[in-house]
Design a protein around this motif. Sequence first.
Motif, short mmCIF file in Angstrom:
data_model
loop_
_atom_site.label_atom_id
_atom_site.label_comp_id
_atom_site.label_asym_id
_atom_site.label_seq_id
_atom_site.Cartn_x
_atom_site.Cartn_y
_atom_site.Cartn_z
N ASP A 164 1.07 -1.35 0.02
CA ASP A 164 0.03 -0.05 0.00
C ASP A 164 0.97 1.52 -0.03
O ASP A 164 1.89 1.33 0.62
CB ASP A 164 -0.84 0.06 1.14
CG ASP A 164 -2.20 -0.94 0.94
OD1 ASP A 164 -2.16 -1.57 -0.03
OD2 ASP A 164 -2.60 -1.27 2.25
N VAL A 211 0.72 5.71 -0.64
CA VAL A 211 0.45 7.15 -1.13
C VAL A 211 1.15 7.95 -2.00
O VAL A 211 2.42 7.80 -1.72
CB VAL A 211 0.23 7.95 0.26
CG1 VAL A 211 -0.30 9.19 0.11
CG2 VAL A 211 -0.87 7.14 1.25
N VAL A 269 -5.06 5.89 -1.03
CA VAL A 269 -4.14 4.90 -0.84
C VAL A 269 -4.29 4.02 -2.13
O VAL A 269 -5.15 3.61 -2.48
CB VAL A 269 -4.43 4.10 0.47
CG1 VAL A 269 -3.27 3.15 0.61
CG2 VAL A 269 -4.24 5.00 1.66
N LEU A 296 -8.37 8.77 1.46
CA LEU A 296 -7.87 8.96 3.03
C LEU A 296 -8.95 9.89 3.62
O LEU A 296 -9.39 10.60 3.18
CB LEU A 296 -6.33 9.73 2.82
CG LEU A 296 -5.14 8.92 2.62
CD1 LEU A 296 -4.01 9.91 2.62
CD2 LEU A 296 -4.88 7.72 3.65
N ASP A 331 -4.42 8.64 8.95
CA ASP A 331 -4.77 9.11 7.67
C ASP A 331 -4.32 10.53 7.49
O ASP A 331 -3.71 10.71 6.43
CB ASP A 331 -6.28 8.84 7.11
CG ASP A 331 -6.62 7.46 6.98
OD1 ASP A 331 -5.86 6.71 6.84
OD2 ASP A 331 -7.68 7.49 6.30
#
Length: 260
Positions: free
Chosen positions: A84, A86, A192, A218, A225
């Motif tokens: 995962d 960002v 994400v 998020l 988050d």
Amino acid sequence: MSTESTIVKKDNAGALSTINLRADSGKGTEELRSDDVSTPILKILHQLSPECNSRNAKYVEGAKPGMIYSGSFGNLIDGEKGLDIVVAHTQTRFPEWQERGDSAAAPVGTHLEIPTDAVEEKNGRYRLPNGNYVEKTMYFYVIAIVGKEFRKAVIAMRSSNLTPGRELNNLIANLRMEDSQGTFQPAAYTAVFNLKTVGKNWGDKSWHVYKPSLVKMLDVSTGMDAEAYTMAQNLQKEVSKGSAKPTYDKVENKNTKDII
């Protein structure tokens, strides 16, 4: 080594004293600037990766083709479960490489566009008159979610990973949110994404490529988050001003064309 943040030990006089590791968190790095630290590159392991060769000095126990790895992280990530991330910033560049074996794996230069005197070969690779080559590469500066920890990293996609790179960019470009003023496209780091790896074959060659997907948007009203969003926001600023730099490994493969 104890994993507790507070340790009780005897001093020289035999009395007990308390060491609080958490209270000293970050000490010694107060003068470390963002441009003094390089950003580790996450990569897919292949059959020829030294990390998968038990006779190589870089061998990592448990490493298998298709896993995602960075020596700086020290974590082997299962490609079937994926990682995962960002995405803080995405960019396309044309790094220039020397056609050599045991040389430093850092490019000798980076071009914003394809040089006008370059001759196209294949898979985003262009040959220069000096014998070097440039290769179209998509760089994704990300916050990798490893367990419950956030880690800065770079994911470089080139050759057969250019298509997954475009897919990830499309997912980012199609993000949408809505507020009182209507619908808008949020920052890339509002979501994400997950990167799995899937196998590919061509004749007697086999390798893995990324398979991106959207996990969730998020919720910046929650602690973790919000932390991920802020960390990605700061990384984006570092990349924009040029202070976030990838960390390159040593190349041990004599034929760089085999590295995907």
